[in-house]
Each structure stands twice: as structure tokens, then as C-alpha cells.
Design a protein around this motif. Structure first.
Motif, PDB file in Angstrom:
ATOM      1  N   PHE A  30       0.837  -1.199   0.000  1.00  0.00           N
ATOM      2  CA  PHE A  30       0.000   0.000   0.000  1.00  0.00           C
ATOM      3  C   PHE A  30       0.872   1.249   0.000  1.00  0.00           C
ATOM      4  O   PHE A  30       0.652   2.192  -0.770  1.00  0.00           O
ATOM      5  CB  PHE A  30      -0.906  -0.022   1.236  1.00  0.00           C
ATOM      6  N   GLY A  31       1.889   1.252   0.858  1.00  0.00           N
ATOM      7  CA  GLY A  31       2.776   2.398   0.933  1.00  0.00           C
ATOM      8  C   GLY A  31       3.567   2.611  -0.341  1.00  0.00           C
ATOM      9  O   GLY A  31       3.799   3.754  -0.760  1.00  0.00           O
ATOM     10  N   THR A  32       3.957   1.513  -0.984  1.00  0.00           N
ATOM     11  CA  THR A  32       4.680   1.640  -2.236  1.00  0.00           C
ATOM     12  C   THR A  32       3.799   2.249  -3.317  1.00  0.00           C
ATOM     13  O   THR A  32       4.280   2.998  -4.178  1.00  0.00           O
ATOM     14  CB  THR A  32       5.220   0.272  -2.689  1.00  0.00           C
ATOM     15  N   GLY A  33       2.496   1.943  -3.283  1.00  0.00           N
ATOM     16  CA  GLY A  33       1.567   2.590  -4.206  1.00  0.00           C
ATOM     17  C   GLY A  33       1.593   4.100  -4.036  1.00  0.00           C
ATOM     18  O   GLY A  33       1.604   4.850  -5.022  1.00  0.00           O
ATOM     19  N   ILE A  34       1.637   4.556  -2.786  1.00  0.00           N
ATOM     20  CA  ILE A  34       1.738   6.002  -2.518  1.00  0.00           C
ATOM     21  C   ILE A  34       3.075   6.534  -3.023  1.00  0.00           C
ATOM     22  O   ILE A  34       3.156   7.578  -3.680  1.00  0.00           O
ATOM     23  CB  ILE A  34       1.588   6.286  -1.012  1.00  0.00           C
ATOM     24  N   GLY A  35       4.146   5.807  -2.718  1.00  0.00           N
ATOM     25  CA  GLY A  35       5.478   6.237  -3.140  1.00  0.00           C
ATOM     26  C   GLY A  35       5.600   6.324  -4.655  1.00  0.00           C
ATOM     27  O   GLY A  35       6.179   7.280  -5.192  1.00  0.00           O
ATOM     28  N   TYR A  36       5.050   5.342  -5.361  1.00  0.00           N
ATOM     29  CA  TYR A  36       5.097   5.359  -6.825  1.00  0.00           C
ATOM     30  C   TYR A  36       4.289   6.524  -7.382  1.00  0.00           C
ATOM     31  O   TYR A  36       4.687   7.155  -8.363  1.00  0.00           O
ATOM     32  CB  TYR A  36       4.550   4.044  -7.372  1.00  0.00           C
ATOM     33  N   THR A  37       3.144   6.804  -6.774  1.00  0.00           N
ATOM     34  CA  THR A  37       2.309   7.916  -7.234  1.00  0.00           C
ATOM     35  C   THR A  37       3.049   9.241  -7.077  1.00  0.00           C
ATOM     36  O   THR A  37       3.052  10.082  -7.983  1.00  0.00           O
ATOM     37  CB  THR A  37       0.989   7.953  -6.449  1.00  0.00           C
ATOM     38  N   ILE A  38       3.675   9.436  -5.918  1.00  0.00           N
ATOM     39  CA  ILE A  38       4.431  10.665  -5.664  1.00  0.00           C
ATOM     40  C   ILE A  38       5.599  10.795  -6.646  1.00  0.00           C
ATOM     41  O   ILE A  38       5.800  11.838  -7.276  1.00  0.00           O
ATOM     42  CB  ILE A  38       4.953  10.682  -4.215  1.00  0.00           C
ATOM     43  N   THR A  39       6.372   9.706  -6.793  1.00  0.00           N
ATOM     44  CA  THR A  39       7.559   9.758  -7.650  1.00  0.00           C
ATOM     45  C   THR A  39       7.195  10.025  -9.102  1.00  0.00           C
ATOM     46  O   THR A  39       7.823  10.848  -9.778  1.00  0.00           O
ATOM     47  CB  THR A  39       8.339   8.432  -7.549  1.00  0.00           C
ATOM     48  N   ALA A  40       6.155   9.340  -9.599  1.00  0.00           N
ATOM     49  CA  ALA A  40       5.745   9.523 -10.992  1.00  0.00           C
ATOM     50  C   ALA A  40       5.243  10.940 -11.239  1.00  0.00           C
ATOM     51  O   ALA A  40       5.549  11.556 -12.275  1.00  0.00           O
ATOM     52  CB  ALA A  40       4.664   8.512 -11.359  1.00  0.00           C
ATOM     53  N   SER A  41       4.481  11.489 -10.299  1.00  0.00           N
ATOM     54  CA  SER A  41       3.933  12.840 -10.483  1.00  0.00           C
ATOM     55  C   SER A  41       5.036  13.897 -10.425  1.00  0.00           C
ATOM     56  O   SER A  41       5.019  14.871 -11.188  1.00  0.00           O
ATOM     57  CB  SER A  41       2.870  13.130  -9.423  1.00  0.00           C
ATOM     58  N   ILE A  42       6.018  13.709  -9.545  1.00  0.00           N
ATOM     59  CA  ILE A  42       7.147  14.646  -9.473  1.00  0.00           C
ATOM     60  C   ILE A  42       7.934  14.615 -10.779  1.00  0.00           C
ATOM     61  O   ILE A  42       8.360  15.656 -11.298  1.00  0.00           O
ATOM     62  CB  ILE A  42       8.053  14.301  -8.277  1.00  0.00           C
ATOM     63  N   SER A  43       8.114  13.418 -11.350  1.00  0.00           N
ATOM     64  CA  SER A  43       8.846  13.310 -12.609  1.00  0.00           C
ATOM     65  C   SER A  43       8.055  13.920 -13.760  1.00  0.00           C
ATOM     66  O   SER A  43       8.633  14.553 -14.654  1.00  0.00           O
ATOM     67  CB  SER A  43       9.164  11.842 -12.906  1.00  0.00           C
ATOM     68  N   ALA A  44       6.745  13.723 -13.764  1.00  0.00           N
ATOM     69  CA  ALA A  44       5.923  14.324 -14.815  1.00  0.00           C
ATOM     70  C   ALA A  44       5.998  15.849 -14.739  1.00  0.00           C
ATOM     71  O   ALA A  44       6.121  16.533 -15.762  1.00  0.00           O
ATOM     72  CB  ALA A  44       4.474  13.854 -14.679  1.00  0.00           C
ATOM     73  N   ALA A  45       5.938  16.391 -13.513  1.00  0.00           N
ATOM     74  CA  ALA A  45       6.059  17.841 -13.341  1.00  0.00           C
ATOM     75  C   ALA A  45       7.442  18.322 -13.760  1.00  0.00           C
ATOM     76  O   ALA A  45       7.601  19.415 -14.329  1.00  0.00           O
ATOM     77  CB  ALA A  45       5.789  18.218 -11.889  1.00  0.00           C
ATOM     78  N   ALA A  46       8.468  17.500 -13.507  1.00  0.00           N
ATOM     79  CA  ALA A  46       9.846  17.888 -13.847  1.00  0.00           C
ATOM     80  C   ALA A  46      10.050  18.026 -15.350  1.00  0.00           C
ATOM     81  O   ALA A  46      10.916  18.788 -15.793  1.00  0.00           O
ATOM     82  CB  ALA A  46      10.831  16.868 -13.278  1.00  0.00           C
ATOM     83  N   ILE A  47       9.284  17.285 -16.151  1.00  0.00           N
ATOM     84  CA  ILE A  47       9.394  17.416 -17.605  1.00  0.00           C
ATOM     85  C   ILE A  47       9.002  18.824 -18.031  1.00  0.00           C
ATOM     86  O   ILE A  47       9.707  19.477 -18.820  1.00  0.00           O
ATOM     87  CB  ILE A  47       8.511  16.356 -18.310  1.00  0.00           C
ATOM     88  N   ASN A  48       7.879  19.320 -17.513  1.00  0.00           N
ATOM     89  CA  ASN A  48       7.456  20.685 -17.824  1.00  0.00           C
ATOM     90  C   ASN A  48       8.443  21.719 -17.283  1.00  0.00           C
ATOM     91  O   ASN A  48       8.737  22.731 -17.938  1.00  0.00           O
ATOM     92  CB  ASN A  48       6.065  20.952 -17.253  1.00  0.00           C
TER      93      ASN A  48
END
Length: 457
Positions: A118-136
Motif C-alpha cells: 500500500f505504501g509503495t503505491g503512494i510512493g510510486y504515485t508521488i515519484t511519478a507525479s514529481i517526474s511528470a512535473a519535472a518534464i514541464n
């Protein structure tokens, strides 16, 4: 990826013939382990090294590697009950705990596993969203200049990632798609290799910060309390980067015999831990040498690197693609546990109606919604990794392998080996406790200034 190997590893009996199911070798097992271990945790190692310094940093990496190798060897010996070549198989980690320990240990093991998922699901969501924002952000810095305010609201990206996962979650047996592990492996190595390459280039062209033997300096970079908390949090980040015991038994269940599975697994563990440790040394040490005490928490999104912007973009695209699939792979065992339990207790409620499984639709959507909400409330990369690493490290990597080995070998209480193993477990428990407390403290500190949907990073 923390769990890339699960795509094929999580296959259990499921009606497959023994010969078809168990064809794995030392090399396939090594590939599964490396795919499972090398992932988003590698991005935090430069930051962890900055907290620990040139002495404690590499020593910590080596110690965690040695402990992981040793305890995973103990766990591999518990794949079969009785004779290591012909004894009864344990198909999952929980089954092994049930066979050797039973009682409350089984409940505790399941709790640790599912909390970690469950916690890894949260961690993956945070990491993916930070990377998506970093592209912009990367494109913004390139076209408008490095002094431009290119901050992004990560909440928008977290919600977008959640919407994608709601759709993918409705695909039954998604975790069994064989190509998912291949994509995960390619993506993991791609962005980790880019991070190493960019760090090396920056080190050669001129470091951006000062490095020391003891890491961040009290009175210069941090105060005394911050030094202590961040040091412990760094330990949690390192633990997260090494944790794969949660799927070791499942990997071992893919191996053919002879030789006995535990022999092959020990060989695979040696090769994979040696490989990943070397890779981690490169990422951590080169990242620290490039940025010094100012090393970003996530080396690819903290914008130590601005150019070449297209390469930074490519690395972050790899992270997003990797974690879209990784979220599904890692959460499928949790889905299966909940839906299997519901099917046994309320078969009518869990049955398909008109080709649609209403329970699965509602439950998985609610699951993703809760994870998305928690990710919005706590989008803190290093603190979340520290918490996840501490949750997984002591109970799953040390405590259960040690206890099962003691029971299997019937070691006398207070014998030399018994005392040594219990001492190892206790020391690792203290490290886990400190890392978890420091990471929680990091989350609480960050929440003081973070406002969901408003704060930009």
C-alpha cells in the motif's frame, strides 16, 4: 523498479505444469532481483550520501548489502520444509512463515507485506507525479532561463496519475503480462544510467558543491537536530534501495532443479547484490561529488541538471512509464488477497454480473482514490522512501529470515550463533526504528508549510 520481476515471479501454481512453471536459472533469478531492486530508490542515494559523507556513506551501502545478502541466504534456505532438495515447497513468503513459525508471526508478516504494498503505491504515485512535473519544469528552464519561476503544482499530476491507474486497475491479471517486466527493466536501467552519466559529466566539468568526510556540516548546512534526523532518514532511503526480500520466495519458486533451489538462489543473490551495490556506489558517490551537500533529494527532478534538457526529459519519461506499470504490478497481490477473501466469504457479491465485476470496479477505484488522496497530502519523496524502507527492512529482510533459520536449524537459546543472529536482528530493529521516526519527522516538518492543491514545487 522495486517490483519489476513480479510480472512473471508472482505466477504460482495456477494449473501450470511443473516443468513449464519452473524453468528459471541463476541468470533469470538475477535478472528478476536486479529489476526488482534498481528503481526509484536509486534516485535518492546522492542525497543520502550527502547526509552521511564520504566515510559513512559508502560504508552504509556496503553494510546494507552484506546484511541483505546474508539474511536473503537464510530466507532462501526456508523455501522447502525438511530436505532442501525434496521437502515441501513454500510458494510465498507468508507460506514460509506459516510453515516454520505459525501463530502471530503469520499475521505480522502479512501486515508488513500489505502495508508495504500500500505504501509503495503512494510512493510510486508521488515519484511519478514529481517526474511528470519535472518534464514541464525542464522545458520551462530551457526556453525561459534558469532564473524563471517554473514551479509546478504536483497535485494536478498526482490526480492525473490516479485517473490512469483507475483505468488500468480494471484490467484483471494485468500483473501477468510478461512484457511488463521487460519494460520495467529497460526503464529502470535507462533513467538510472542517465543519472550516473549526468553526475559524471558534472563532476568532470566542475562540482557544484562542497563534499566532506562527514556529510552535511552542523552550523553550516544544518543544525544539530536536523543533522541527526536527516542522517537517520538517509538510512531509511538506503534500506529502501536494497529491499527485495518481500518477493524472494516467489522468485525462488520459478527456479528449476537440480541443483537445489536454495543453491541457485544464493548464487543469484550474490551476483545481483554485487551488481546493484556497484551501481548504487556510482549513483550515490558521483551524485554527491557533483552536488556536494546540496545534492537534491531526487537527482533527476531536483534540478541540479538543466542541460541537456531533452536527456533530463527522457529520464523522467522513463520514470513515469516505469511506475505506471510498476504500480499495477506491485498492487496486484493486494488486489488478489482482498478479492480472494471476498469471493470466499460472499461469492455472490464478488461474482461477475453481465461481464462486469462490480465489487472489483468499486473496490479498486476506491483503493486508487485513497492512495491518490494520501499522495496529495504527503508528496514528500525522501521522507516517504525512508518510511517505506524502514517498514520493509527489519521485519521482512532481517527478523523473519533470522527467526525461521533459528527454528529450522533448532539453534539452542543463548548459543553463540543464536546470540549473534538475535544481536543482528536487534541492531537492525534499532536502525529501522530510527529511520522510521526520522522519516515521519520529515513528513511532519514538510506538512507545516505544504498546502494541498496550492503549494508549488
Amino acid at each position: 523498479m522495486r517490483s519489476g520481476g513480479l510480472a512473471e515471479v508472482k505466477r504460482r501454481s495456477g494449473g501450470l505444469a511443473e516443468a513449464e512453471r519452473r524453468t528459471g536459472t541463476v541468470w533469470t533469478a538475477t535478472a528478476h532481483i536486479i529489476t526488482a531492486v534498481i528503481g526509484s530508490g536509486v534516485l535518492s542515494l546522492a542525497w543520502a550520501m550527502a547526509q552521511l559523507g564520504w566515510v559513512a556513506g559508502p560504508v552504509t551501502l556496503l553494510l546494507f548489502a552484506a546484511i541483505t545478502y546474508y539474511t536473503c541466504g537464510l530466507l532462501a534456505d526456508c523455501y522447502r520444509v525438511g530436505d532442501p532438495a525434496t521437502g515441501k515447497r513454500n510458494y510465498t513468503y507468508t507460506e514460509a512463515v506459516k510453515s516454520y513459525l505459525g501463530g502471530w508471526h503469520v499475521w505480522f508478516c502479512g501486515f508488513c507485506q500489505y502495508v508495504n504494498m500500500f505504501g509503495t503505491g503512494i510512493g510510486y504515485t508521488i515519484t511519478a507525479s514529481i517526474s511528470a512535473a519535472a518534464i514541464n519544469k525542464s522545458n520551462c528552464f530551457h526556453w525561459r532561463g534558469h532564473d524563471t519561476d517554473c514551479s509546478q503544482n504536483t497535485s494536478t499530476y498526482i490526480i492525473g496519475f490516479g485517473v490512469v491507474q483507475v483505468i488500468f486497475c480494471q484490467l484483471p491479471n494485468f500483473h501477468k503480462l510478461w512484457w511488463l517486466s521487460i519494460i520495467a527493466a529497460v526503464m529502470s536501467f535507462s533513467y538510472a544510467a542517465i543519472a550516473v552519466g549526468l553526475s559524471l559529466a558534472q563532476t568532470i566539468s566542475g562540482p557544484l558543491g562542497k563534499t566532506t568526510m562527514t556529510g552535511t556540516q552542523v552550523g553550516v548546512d544544518v543544525d544539530a537536530a536536523q543533522k541527526i534526523w536527516m542522517t537517520f532518514q538517509a538510512l531509511g532511503n538506503v534500506a529502501f534501495a536494497y529491499s527485495y526480500a518481500i518477493i524472494l520466495i516467489e522468485i525462488q519458486d520459478t527456479l528449476r532443479s537440480p541443483p537445489a533451489e536454495h543453491i541457485t538462489m544464493r548464487q543469484a543473490t550474490m551476483v545481483s547484490i554485487s551488481t546493484t551495490t556497484g551501481f548504487y556506489m556510482l549513483c550515490g558517490c558521483l551524485g554527491y561529488s557533483a552536488f556536494g551537500s546540496g545534492a537534491p533529494g531526487n537527482i533527476l527532478t531536483g534540478f541540479g541538471f538543466y542541460e541537456p534538457y531533452w536527456l533530463v526529459d527522457l529520464a523522467n519519461v522513463c520514470i513515469v512509464v516505469h511506475l505506471v506499470g510498476g504500480f499495477q504490478v506491485f498492487c496486484q497481490p493486494l488486489f488478489a488477497a482482498v478479492e480472494g477473501g471476498m469471493a470466499r466469504r460472499c461469492p455472490g457479491l464478488a461474482a461477475d454480473r453481465g461481464g462486469v465485476n462490480v465489487f472489483r470496479l468499486v473496490w479498486r477505484t476506491a483503493f486508487v482514490a485513497v492512495i491518490t488522496l494520501l499522495a496529495i497530502l504527503m508528496p514528500f519523496f525522501n521522507s516517504i522512501l525512508g518510511i517505506l524502507g524502514s517498514i520493509a527492512f527489519w521485519p521482512l529482510t532481517v527478523f523473519f529470515p533470522v527467526e525461521m533459520y533459528i527454528r529450522q536449524r533448532q539453534l539452542p537459546r543463548f548459543s553463540t550463533k543464536w546470540a549473534a543472529l538475535q544481536s543482528l536482528s536487534f541492531v537492525c530493529f534499532l536502525v529501522t526504528l530510527a529511520a522510521c521516526a526520522a522519516s515521519v519527522q520529515g513528513v511532519l516538518d514538510s506538512l507545516k508549510t505544504y498546502v494541498p492543491f496550492k503549494t508549488r514545487t
